[in-house]
Structures are given as C-alpha cells and as structure tokens.
Write a protein that holds these residues in place. Structure first.
Motif, PDB file in Angstrom:
ATOM      1  N   GLY A  86       0.802  -1.209   0.000  1.00  0.00           N
ATOM      2  CA  GLY A  86       0.000   0.000   0.000  1.00  0.00           C
ATOM      3  C   GLY A  86       0.837   1.262   0.000  1.00  0.00           C
ATOM      4  O   GLY A  86       0.296   2.363   0.044  1.00  0.00           O
ATOM      5  N   ALA A  87       2.166   1.108  -0.031  1.00  0.00           N
ATOM      6  CA  ALA A  87       3.040   2.279   0.008  1.00  0.00           C
ATOM      7  C   ALA A  87       4.199   2.120  -0.963  1.00  0.00           C
ATOM      8  O   ALA A  87       4.851   1.078  -1.009  1.00  0.00           O
ATOM      9  CB  ALA A  87       3.584   2.482   1.420  1.00  0.00           C
ATOM     10  N   VAL A  88       4.428   3.159  -1.725  1.00  0.00           N
ATOM     11  CA  VAL A  88       5.635   3.309  -2.538  1.00  0.00           C
ATOM     12  C   VAL A  88       6.215   4.653  -2.138  1.00  0.00           C
ATOM     13  O   VAL A  88       5.581   5.687  -2.312  1.00  0.00           O
ATOM     14  CB  VAL A  88       5.332   3.282  -4.052  1.00  0.00           C
ATOM     15  N   SER A  89       7.409   4.617  -1.569  1.00  0.00           N
ATOM     16  CA  SER A  89       8.081   5.856  -1.160  1.00  0.00           C
ATOM     17  C   SER A  89       9.237   6.118  -2.106  1.00  0.00           C
ATOM     18  O   SER A  89      10.004   5.213  -2.430  1.00  0.00           O
ATOM     19  CB  SER A  89       8.593   5.740   0.277  1.00  0.00           C
ATOM     20  N   PRO A 110       4.030  -2.893   2.646  1.00  0.00           N
ATOM     21  CA  PRO A 110       2.584  -2.925   2.876  1.00  0.00           C
ATOM     22  C   PRO A 110       2.047  -1.628   3.495  1.00  0.00           C
ATOM     23  O   PRO A 110       0.940  -1.207   3.172  1.00  0.00           O
ATOM     24  CB  PRO A 110       2.394  -4.104   3.827  1.00  0.00           C
ATOM     25  N   HIS A 111       2.849  -0.994   4.379  1.00  0.00           N
ATOM     26  CA  HIS A 111       2.410   0.215   5.069  1.00  0.00           C
ATOM     27  C   HIS A 111       3.472   1.305   4.926  1.00  0.00           C
ATOM     28  O   HIS A 111       4.652   1.026   4.815  1.00  0.00           O
ATOM     29  CB  HIS A 111       2.137  -0.087   6.543  1.00  0.00           C
ATOM     30  N   ARG A 112       3.064   2.561   5.001  1.00  0.00           N
ATOM     31  CA  ARG A 112       3.939   3.693   4.669  1.00  0.00           C
ATOM     32  C   ARG A 112       5.130   3.870   5.602  1.00  0.00           C
ATOM     33  O   ARG A 112       6.195   4.292   5.162  1.00  0.00           O
ATOM     34  CB  ARG A 112       3.144   4.984   4.585  1.00  0.00           C
ATOM     35  N   SER A 113       4.971   3.606   6.897  1.00  0.00           N
ATOM     36  CA  SER A 113       6.055   3.943   7.823  1.00  0.00           C
ATOM     37  C   SER A 113       7.344   3.206   7.474  1.00  0.00           C
ATOM     38  O   SER A 113       8.426   3.803   7.495  1.00  0.00           O
ATOM     39  CB  SER A 113       5.651   3.684   9.278  1.00  0.00           C
ATOM     40  N   ASP A 114       7.255   1.919   7.122  1.00  0.00           N
ATOM     41  CA  ASP A 114       8.471   1.172   6.800  1.00  0.00           C
ATOM     42  C   ASP A 114       9.160   1.705   5.549  1.00  0.00           C
ATOM     43  O   ASP A 114      10.374   1.892   5.528  1.00  0.00           O
ATOM     44  CB  ASP A 114       8.164  -0.320   6.630  1.00  0.00           C
ATOM     45  N   PRO A 163      11.710  -5.833   7.728  1.00  0.00           N
ATOM     46  CA  PRO A 163      11.436  -7.095   7.009  1.00  0.00           C
ATOM     47  C   PRO A 163      10.232  -7.043   6.069  1.00  0.00           C
ATOM     48  O   PRO A 163      10.142  -7.865   5.151  1.00  0.00           O
ATOM     49  CB  PRO A 163      11.194  -8.106   8.136  1.00  0.00           C
ATOM     50  N   SER A 164       9.329  -6.098   6.265  1.00  0.00           N
ATOM     51  CA  SER A 164       8.147  -6.031   5.387  1.00  0.00           C
ATOM     52  C   SER A 164       8.444  -5.400   4.028  1.00  0.00           C
ATOM     53  O   SER A 164       7.593  -5.437   3.130  1.00  0.00           O
ATOM     54  CB  SER A 164       7.020  -5.255   6.078  1.00  0.00           C
ATOM     55  N   ILE A 165       9.621  -4.808   3.845  1.00  0.00           N
ATOM     56  CA  ILE A 165       9.961  -4.167   2.570  1.00  0.00           C
ATOM     57  C   ILE A 165       9.869  -5.196   1.446  1.00  0.00           C
ATOM     58  O   ILE A 165      10.379  -6.304   1.555  1.00  0.00           O
ATOM     59  CB  ILE A 165      11.382  -3.550   2.624  1.00  0.00           C
ATOM     60  N   ARG A 196      20.498  -5.096   1.746  1.00  0.00           N
ATOM     61  CA  ARG A 196      20.449  -6.154   2.773  1.00  0.00           C
ATOM     62  C   ARG A 196      20.150  -5.562   4.147  1.00  0.00           C
ATOM     63  O   ARG A 196      19.351  -6.111   4.911  1.00  0.00           O
ATOM     64  CB  ARG A 196      21.761  -6.941   2.799  1.00  0.00           C
ATOM     65  N   GLU A 197      20.788  -4.441   4.463  1.00  0.00           N
ATOM     66  CA  GLU A 197      20.555  -3.789   5.755  1.00  0.00           C
ATOM     67  C   GLU A 197      19.105  -3.327   5.884  1.00  0.00           C
ATOM     68  O   GLU A 197      18.492  -3.475   6.944  1.00  0.00           O
ATOM     69  CB  GLU A 197      21.511  -2.615   5.931  1.00  0.00           C
ATOM     70  N   ILE A 198      18.561  -2.771   4.815  1.00  0.00           N
ATOM     71  CA  ILE A 198      17.156  -2.336   4.821  1.00  0.00           C
ATOM     72  C   ILE A 198      16.248  -3.524   5.100  1.00  0.00           C
ATOM     73  O   ILE A 198      15.334  -3.449   5.928  1.00  0.00           O
ATOM     74  CB  ILE A 198      16.793  -1.648   3.490  1.00  0.00           C
TER      75      ILE A 198
END
Length: 159
Positions: free
Chosen positions: A32-35, A106-110, A78-80, A71-73
C-alpha cells in the motif's frame, strides 16, 4: 532477488533517470506504500551559481555497497518488498535527478523510514563523487558531509 521474492534493483547509468519507471518497478499488489526520494541538481551552492554537476564512481565497489544497503534495509524493515536505487553518473544538468530511490512496503512507515536510511547511508558509504561546475568556471569536487571518510587525515583538534 530477496528471499521473499522482492527485488533489489541497482543501476548506475549516464542516462537520464525516470521517477515514473522507478515507481512502477517497485509497485506491487501486496503493498500500500511506494516511497520515493529524488535528489536533483540545484542551481546554487553557498552563494555560487552552479551550472551542472558531474558524478564519478568506482562502479564495482559502489554496486557492492548499494547491495549491502539493500540487505541492511531488509534486516531493519522485514516487510519491505521491492527496492530500486538508481544513481546517475557523468553530467547532470540543473533540475535533473542524480539519484532516485524507490521502496515499497505494505504500510507507509516502513518504506518512508527505509528511503531515509537508504539515502543517508548511500551518501555516507558509497564511492560516488560529485564535482560542481560553477558559472564562474572553476569546478569543485564535493564530499558529502555524511561521508564516513570525509575527515580522514584532518586533525580532530583543529576546527
């Protein structure tokens, strides 16, 4: 490709970058999020008129460091799902993008936190160098203030 089927796309190119293509490459039905972060060439630095930037990189090491950032991200968030990091090399005119980062989750904060981490870590660790070309003609190689090797050789007791 990440273990969960997510993609890590890394591009160093002299071609013009496209925010639309980066956004499309990280979009997926489960997110639900693309940053996006888009770093562009501005026309000034400390009162000097900038006419263009030129970037150089040690590409094998830069690509390796960018994969390490991915890899660090994925460890921190982990939801990325998908990560796309593009950096332009060579001449980058005023207003054009020198770096575009796209991350989906899935969500914007990550994805928002991951994009910020990505650009800050890229500036600090990836061997990509920027030369500012000023209207007055004199060029100046710039090191990022975040760069981990920026203070190498300087006396820490000197201001």
């Amino acid at each position: 490709m990440a273990a969960d089927g997510g993609q890590d796309l890394i591009t160093l190119t002299t071609d013009k970058l496209s925010a639309d293509s980066v956004s499309q490459s990280v979009t997926c039905p489960s997110c639900g999020a693309v940053s996006l972060f888009i770093g562009t060439t501005r026309d000034n630095f400390e009162g000097k008129k900038v006419i263009r930037l030129e970037y150089e990189a040690y590409s094998p090491m830069a690509e390796s460091e960018l994969r390490k950032i991915c890899r660090e991200i994925r460890t921190k968030w982990p939801s990325i799902r998908h990560i796309n990091i593009q950096h332009r090399l060579g001449v980058v005119p005023i207003t054009e993008a020198s770096v575009i980062i796209g991350i989906s989750s899935p969500h914007r904060s990550d994805s928002l936190e991951a994009v910020k981490y990505c650009i800050n870590t890229l500036k600090a660790t990836v061997p990509i160098w920027k030369k500012e070309i000023y209207e007055s003609g004199e060029p100046c190689w710039k090191e990022n203030k975040e760069c981990l090797w920026a203070d190498t050789g300087k006396d820490p007791n000197q201001s």
